[in-house]
Write a protein that holds these residues in place. Sequence first.
Motif, PDB file in Angstrom:
ATOM      1  N   VAL A  63       0.726  -1.294   0.093  1.00 18.36           N
ATOM      2  CA  VAL A  63       0.070   0.278   0.011  1.00 18.36           C
ATOM      3  C   VAL A  63       0.961   1.336   0.232  1.00 18.36           C
ATOM      4  O   VAL A  63       0.490   2.321   0.205  1.00 18.36           O
ATOM      5  CB  VAL A  63      -0.995  -0.218   1.292  1.00 18.36           C
ATOM      6  N   THR A  64       2.199   1.116  -0.304  1.00 17.41           N
ATOM      7  CA  THR A  64       2.950   2.395  -0.392  1.00 17.41           C
ATOM      8  C   THR A  64       2.946   2.836  -1.583  1.00 17.41           C
ATOM      9  O   THR A  64       3.422   2.037  -2.394  1.00 17.41           O
ATOM     10  CB  THR A  64       4.414   1.744   0.078  1.00 17.41           C
ATOM     11  N   GLU A  65       2.594   4.139  -1.650  1.00 17.99           N
ATOM     12  CA  GLU A  65       2.096   4.680  -3.164  1.00 17.99           C
ATOM     13  C   GLU A  65       3.298   5.117  -3.608  1.00 17.99           C
ATOM     14  O   GLU A  65       4.535   5.289  -3.426  1.00 17.99           O
ATOM     15  CB  GLU A  65       1.322   6.099  -2.632  1.00 17.99           C
ATOM     16  N   PRO A 170      -8.675   3.549   9.938  1.00 20.60           N
ATOM     17  CA  PRO A 170      -9.210   4.353   8.897  1.00 20.60           C
ATOM     18  C   PRO A 170      -9.610   3.438   7.687  1.00 20.60           C
ATOM     19  O   PRO A 170     -10.748   3.448   7.066  1.00 20.60           O
ATOM     20  CB  PRO A 170      -8.386   5.338   8.869  1.00 20.60           C
ATOM     21  N   VAL A 171      -8.567   2.493   7.338  1.00 21.17           N
ATOM     22  CA  VAL A 171      -8.996   1.815   6.183  1.00 21.17           C
ATOM     23  C   VAL A 171      -9.904   0.749   6.383  1.00 21.17           C
ATOM     24  O   VAL A 171     -10.740   0.462   5.496  1.00 21.17           O
ATOM     25  CB  VAL A 171      -7.345   1.208   5.729  1.00 21.17           C
ATOM     26  N   LEU A 172      -9.960   0.161   7.560  1.00 14.14           N
ATOM     27  CA  LEU A 172     -11.175  -0.778   7.765  1.00 14.14           C
ATOM     28  C   LEU A 172     -12.555  -0.076   7.929  1.00 14.14           C
ATOM     29  O   LEU A 172     -13.530  -0.542   7.364  1.00 14.14           O
ATOM     30  CB  LEU A 172     -10.949  -1.461   9.260  1.00 14.14           C
ATOM     31  N   HIS A 173     -12.574   1.000   8.408  1.00 15.11           N
ATOM     32  CA  HIS A 173     -13.754   1.963   8.372  1.00 15.11           C
ATOM     33  C   HIS A 173     -14.301   2.171   6.699  1.00 15.11           C
ATOM     34  O   HIS A 173     -15.452   1.793   6.126  1.00 15.11           O
ATOM     35  CB  HIS A 173     -13.565   3.297   8.932  1.00 15.11           C
ATOM     36  N   TYR A 174     -13.145   2.538   5.840  1.00 17.40           N
ATOM     37  CA  TYR A 174     -13.314   2.535   4.430  1.00 17.40           C
ATOM     38  C   TYR A 174     -14.098   1.132   3.930  1.00 17.40           C
ATOM     39  O   TYR A 174     -15.080   1.327   3.047  1.00 17.40           O
ATOM     40  CB  TYR A 174     -11.866   2.943   3.847  1.00 17.40           C
ATOM     41  N   ILE A 175     -13.291   0.251   4.166  1.00 15.23           N
ATOM     42  CA  ILE A 175     -13.489  -1.018   3.468  1.00 15.23           C
ATOM     43  C   ILE A 175     -14.939  -1.361   4.129  1.00 15.23           C
ATOM     44  O   ILE A 175     -16.028  -1.762   3.183  1.00 15.23           O
ATOM     45  CB  ILE A 175     -12.630  -2.123   4.078  1.00 15.23           C
ATOM     46  N   MET A 176     -15.468  -1.249   5.232  1.00 21.55           N
ATOM     47  CA  MET A 176     -16.752  -1.465   5.722  1.00 21.55           C
ATOM     48  C   MET A 176     -17.874  -0.602   5.262  1.00 21.55           C
ATOM     49  O   MET A 176     -18.861  -0.929   5.215  1.00 21.55           O
ATOM     50  CB  MET A 176     -17.105  -1.315   7.313  1.00 21.55           C
ATOM     51  N   LYS A 177     -17.583   0.707   4.994  1.00 25.01           N
ATOM     52  CA  LYS A 177     -18.417   1.566   4.542  1.00 25.01           C
ATOM     53  C   LYS A 177     -18.664   1.637   2.845  1.00 25.01           C
ATOM     54  O   LYS A 177     -19.708   2.005   2.417  1.00 25.01           O
ATOM     55  CB  LYS A 177     -18.084   3.176   4.435  1.00 25.01           C
ATOM     56  N   ILE A 267      -1.593  12.875  13.260  1.00 24.31           N
ATOM     57  CA  ILE A 267      -2.323  12.096  12.239  1.00 24.31           C
ATOM     58  C   ILE A 267      -2.875  12.778  11.248  1.00 24.31           C
ATOM     59  O   ILE A 267      -3.633  13.846  11.516  1.00 24.31           O
ATOM     60  CB  ILE A 267      -3.576  11.350  13.244  1.00 24.31           C
ATOM     61  N   LEU A 268      -2.494  12.761  10.025  1.00 22.78           N
ATOM     62  CA  LEU A 268      -3.153  13.399   8.804  1.00 22.78           C
ATOM     63  C   LEU A 268      -3.685  12.286   7.862  1.00 22.78           C
ATOM     64  O   LEU A 268      -3.736  11.106   7.820  1.00 22.78           O
ATOM     65  CB  LEU A 268      -1.719  14.155   8.337  1.00 22.78           C
ATOM     66  N   ASP A 269      -4.106  12.841   6.772  1.00 23.82           N
ATOM     67  CA  ASP A 269      -4.612  11.992   5.702  1.00 23.82           C
ATOM     68  C   ASP A 269      -3.583  11.323   5.047  1.00 23.82           C
ATOM     69  O   ASP A 269      -2.352  11.578   4.972  1.00 23.82           O
ATOM     70  CB  ASP A 269      -5.201  12.847   4.483  1.00 23.82           C
ATOM     71  N   GLY A 270      -3.864  10.076   4.381  1.00 27.52           N
ATOM     72  CA  GLY A 270      -2.844   9.125   3.794  1.00 27.52           C
ATOM     73  C   GLY A 270      -3.258   8.800   2.445  1.00 27.52           C
ATOM     74  O   GLY A 270      -4.729   8.513   2.333  1.00 27.52           O
ATOM     75  N   GLU A 271      -2.319   8.629   1.483  1.00 28.55           N
ATOM     76  CA  GLU A 271      -2.392   8.082   0.286  1.00 28.55           C
ATOM     77  C   GLU A 271      -2.151   6.579   0.238  1.00 28.55           C
ATOM     78  O   GLU A 271      -1.288   6.299   0.886  1.00 28.55           O
ATOM     79  CB  GLU A 271      -1.540   8.844  -0.693  1.00 28.55           C
ATOM     80  N   TRP A 272      -3.150   5.759  -0.181  1.00 27.74           N
ATOM     81  CA  TRP A 272      -3.021   4.186  -0.250  1.00 27.74           C
ATOM     82  C   TRP A 272      -2.700   3.752  -1.738  1.00 27.74           C
ATOM     83  O   TRP A 272      -3.743   4.084  -2.423  1.00 27.74           O
ATOM     84  CB  TRP A 272      -4.049   3.557   0.551  1.00 27.74           C
ATOM     85  N   ARG A 273      -1.602   3.038  -1.831  1.00 28.53           N
ATOM     86  CA  ARG A 273      -1.484   2.620  -3.393  1.00 28.53           C
ATOM     87  C   ARG A 273      -2.816   1.677  -3.714  1.00 28.53           C
ATOM     88  O   ARG A 273      -3.062   0.843  -3.040  1.00 28.53           O
ATOM     89  CB  ARG A 273      -0.062   1.893  -3.327  1.00 28.53           C
ATOM     90  N   GLY A 274      -3.402   1.962  -4.656  1.00 27.27           N
ATOM     91  CA  GLY A 274      -4.432   0.968  -5.203  1.00 27.27           C
ATOM     92  C   GLY A 274      -5.734   1.481  -4.754  1.00 27.27           C
ATOM     93  O   GLY A 274      -6.604   0.979  -5.048  1.00 27.27           O
ATOM     94  N   GLY A 276      -6.046   5.024  -2.943  1.00 25.95           N
ATOM     95  CA  GLY A 276      -6.435   6.588  -2.885  1.00 25.95           C
ATOM     96  C   GLY A 276      -6.332   7.101  -1.556  1.00 25.95           C
ATOM     97  O   GLY A 276      -6.032   6.551  -0.557  1.00 25.95           O
ATOM     98  N   ASN A 277      -6.833   8.138  -1.475  1.00 24.96           N
ATOM     99  CA  ASN A 277      -6.538   9.169  -0.235  1.00 24.96           C
ATOM    100  C   ASN A 277      -7.801   8.559   0.769  1.00 24.96           C
ATOM    101  O   ASN A 277      -8.927   8.384   0.410  1.00 24.96           O
ATOM    102  CB  ASN A 277      -6.870  10.338  -0.559  1.00 24.96           C
ATOM    103  N   ILE A 278      -7.561   8.440   2.067  1.00 24.35           N
ATOM    104  CA  ILE A 278      -8.053   8.058   3.190  1.00 24.35           C
ATOM    105  C   ILE A 278      -8.124   9.228   4.139  1.00 24.35           C
ATOM    106  O   ILE A 278      -6.774   9.307   4.764  1.00 24.35           O
ATOM    107  CB  ILE A 278      -7.927   6.594   3.729  1.00 24.35           C
ATOM    108  N   GLU A 279      -8.935   9.586   4.753  1.00 25.17           N
ATOM    109  CA  GLU A 279      -8.987  10.698   5.673  1.00 25.17           C
ATOM    110  C   GLU A 279      -8.195  10.213   7.072  1.00 25.17           C
ATOM    111  O   GLU A 279      -8.571   9.202   7.475  1.00 25.17           O
ATOM    112  CB  GLU A 279     -10.370  11.269   6.113  1.00 25.17           C
ATOM    113  N   LYS A 280      -7.465  10.968   7.527  1.00 23.19           N
ATOM    114  CA  LYS A 280      -6.704  10.543   9.035  1.00 23.19           C
ATOM    115  C   LYS A 280      -6.223   9.137   8.916  1.00 23.19           C
ATOM    116  O   LYS A 280      -6.580   8.500   9.822  1.00 23.19           O
ATOM    117  CB  LYS A 280      -7.728  10.820   9.985  1.00 23.19           C
ATOM    118  N   SER A 281      -5.399   8.895   8.008  1.00 23.44           N
ATOM    119  CA  SER A 281      -5.098   7.225   7.910  1.00 23.44           C
ATOM    120  C   SER A 281      -3.698   7.368   7.807  1.00 23.44           C
ATOM    121  O   SER A 281      -2.985   6.302   7.603  1.00 23.44           O
ATOM    122  CB  SER A 281      -5.375   6.648   6.744  1.00 23.44           C
ATOM    123  N   SER A 282      -2.805   8.343   8.116  1.00 23.20           N
ATOM    124  CA  SER A 282      -1.356   8.206   8.095  1.00 23.20           C
ATOM    125  C   SER A 282      -0.728   8.876   9.448  1.00 23.20           C
ATOM    126  O   SER A 282      -1.113  10.070  10.099  1.00 23.20           O
ATOM    127  CB  SER A 282      -0.710   8.853   7.023  1.00 23.20           C
TER     128      SER A 282
END
Lengths: 362, 334
Positions: A63-65, A170-177, A267-274, A276-282
């Motif tokens: 997931v490293t961009e 945050p990425v788990l929230h993203y997946i669940m939503k 804690i800031l927004d983060g970019e996930w390879r594959g 995209g941006n996820i709020e407060k994930s880095s």
Amino acid sequence: MNGKIDKDLLTHLINEVNSMVTEEIKIMEVCGTHTQMIAKLGLKTLLSSKIKLLSGPGCPVCVTEEKYIDRAIEILNKYDVTLATFGDLIKVRGSKVSLQEEKSRGKDVRIVYSPLDLIDMAEKNRGKQIVFLGVGFETTAPIIALAIKTAYDRGIDNLYFLTSIKLMSPVLHYIMKEANSQIHGLICPGHVATVKGSDYFKFINREYLIPAAVCGFEAIDIVGGIYYLVKQITQKRENAFQNLYKRCVSSQGNINANMLLDEVFDILDGEWRGIGNIEKSSLQINKKYARFDALNLFVVENQDVKVSMNCECKDILLGKKTPEECKLFMMGCNPRSPQGPCMVSTEGACAIAHRYGGGSIE
Amino acid sequence: MNDKVLLRYGDGGKHTNLLIRNIFYKHFHNDMLVNYHDASVFDLDHGRLAFTTDSFVVKPLVFPGGDIGKLAVCGTINDLVTAGAKPLYLSCGFIIEEGFDIKLIEKIAESMGEMCRKTGVKIITGDTKVVEKGAVDGVFINTSGIGVVQAGYQPKTIQEGDQIIITGGIAEHGTTIAVERFKIKVEGNIKSDCSPLNHIIERIQPKLESIRLMKDPTRGGLATALNEIVEMSGKGIRLLEKAIPISSEVKSINELLGLDPLYHACEGRLIIIVEKQNAEEVLDEIRRCEGCEDATIIGGFDLIGVHPRVVMETYIGGRRIVSPLEADMLPRIC
């Protein structure tokens, strides 16, 4: 964990799981080490085909961009630095090349096992600027924070950190939503829980009403976790969350490690390879320790990279598809020539399925 | 002599001679080498010969259980052994970086001499070059070897049902090197398995007719060696995870690092493919050899009707593919 009694117990649990399942159940394991262990055990060949084990975005290298790798390579090419990195991050391509390719061209790229070795390296090479590529999740973040704090306390002025540290919740929230998320149960990453505590993952059950369990990495941990989840799912129990890795994970986690994270990072927004941006994930180095942030010293272009991805890594990282369901899997996408992030790292879902054969070995 | 290797030690003159006499001849001493000719002349029994060569560029140069010199002699001896040959004579070429420590060169030569005495193999010709600092990393060694193939042995077509013997615990060399390379601070008894294997072939000589093939699982480890055999034979292997001998130290260190012992090099182990009816008997003989007490049957060519590959039956009863090594293993991040 090789004795007959243990094998009998495992066989019993697997048989129980298979007898409970009447319709398709999707269970996600988030951690790359879990994915690897499931494949190494050949677990999918023992479980009912109605149980689908899906891999999540828990491989830090995957997931490293691209932009991050590009920046590291730009620093390496523009400045006289030693670039230090963990494990197979060296193989990951940015938008054009990988660090391994740069190393083969004579650039000073070194692999370190612990960020604390950096302190030694910096102290012994005062005339050289050293840049460490700090990637990972909450698991590796404390040791990176400790290296930064140690460098601060010792007044080291030739060590810098280029970080891309991700947060799991945050990425788990993203997946669940995600509208199409059809995951019925979740195996939570035991390594992250060791640091953050099992309570960190309670939200999965509380907010999304699916059972979840924190699991260790032995066969019995994983099979026990699947047994627990399948039981909750088939009996339609909504209030189900368990820490099944109590020998290593407390409810609150490692308090000292968490204090260190709070001290060194924001804690800031983060970019996930594959993805995209996820709020407060880095996690980003905060103001107090800003002088160790490589981006505050080395000037790099901040270009956004548009990478066309023909494979289906995004759906695989989000648990919507298995590697075998991607049209490029084994058809032009393999570890020697990875088309997407899941094939890049040895802990990526596609690389693991390629290496161990996934659920099908015929 | 100086305590460092100087460029003039490789110029072919007086100083080269000093290096050869004071170190190499001293440790490799035998009647054929010390006659100062550029080539040694020797007689051989009638029969088939095996000839091999290999270069050694290992880092670190000295490791628990051996050094580059021991590795160079054992590696070449073992390559001859896999051809069913009794190793007889070796050549060795040194390429040394200017400024290299003389004591370390002597230690390396001493290891080589010791292995030669132990195995009855003679280094009968050699070459020394000294190159400018930075042109090589310390020292590189090339060894070539010649041996006589033992009566009764020749590689045969692998048949369904043939059994696979490994002569001892796997991954000990590769794990030792990984510990040194990644500077892992571990306590324990981890050391390389680096050793010569000629005694094994002497022990099983009466049974050589029943041996189909021998292979040493060096670079790429057991997994890669077995995959090469599958590719060559076109027959699938069923590998039994619980039968593969791996010491608890090796297992623990690899779990800690996120590395897989199946892919680590072994430098003192042999894979022997033997016809089924003689497998137990051959195994009993091998177990009598020094250092082969853990030899075991780890699987067989009994995957019928499937795509030829190595399939592992895991200790919990699952099945998975064992692929060849794709690239160098590196420690995991998480």
